[in-house]
Design a protein around this motif. Sequence first.
Motif, short mmCIF file in Angstrom:
data_model
loop_
_atom_site.label_atom_id
_atom_site.label_comp_id
_atom_site.label_asym_id
_atom_site.label_seq_id
_atom_site.Cartn_x
_atom_site.Cartn_y
_atom_site.Cartn_z
N GLU A 137 0.69 5.47 0.14
CA GLU A 137 -0.09 6.69 0.36
C GLU A 137 0.85 7.88 0.14
N LYS A 158 -7.42 4.08 8.23
CA LYS A 158 -8.50 3.76 7.29
C LYS A 158 -8.54 2.28 6.92
N ILE A 191 -2.94 5.02 6.37
CA ILE A 191 -3.09 3.63 5.93
C ILE A 191 -3.64 2.78 7.09
N TYR A 205 -6.76 0.22 5.10
CA TYR A 205 -6.67 -0.12 3.68
C TYR A 205 -6.32 -1.60 3.46
N ILE A 234 0.85 -1.18 0.00
CA ILE A 234 0.00 0.00 0.00
C ILE A 234 0.90 1.23 0.00
#
Length: 67
Positions: A13, A37, A34, A39, A11
């Motif tokens: 961001e 939320k 990250i 993810y 991930i």
Amino acid sequence: MNDVPLENAFIVEFKTTKKIKELEARAQEALQQIEDKKYVLELEDDGYELSGNYGISFCGKDCCVMY
């Protein structure tokens, strides 16, 4: 849900700032987002194995990467 991981995933961001001295803080904020939320849950639900999280901040052409 697939029992065998499809592939590794990570991930990323991104954040921006106008002040170079804020690069590290903004990259840390990206990592925190990250986590906050969640993810990773969507990737895990789709059968991916998480390899890592990356927070990247930019100030013009300068950047900071945290993982």
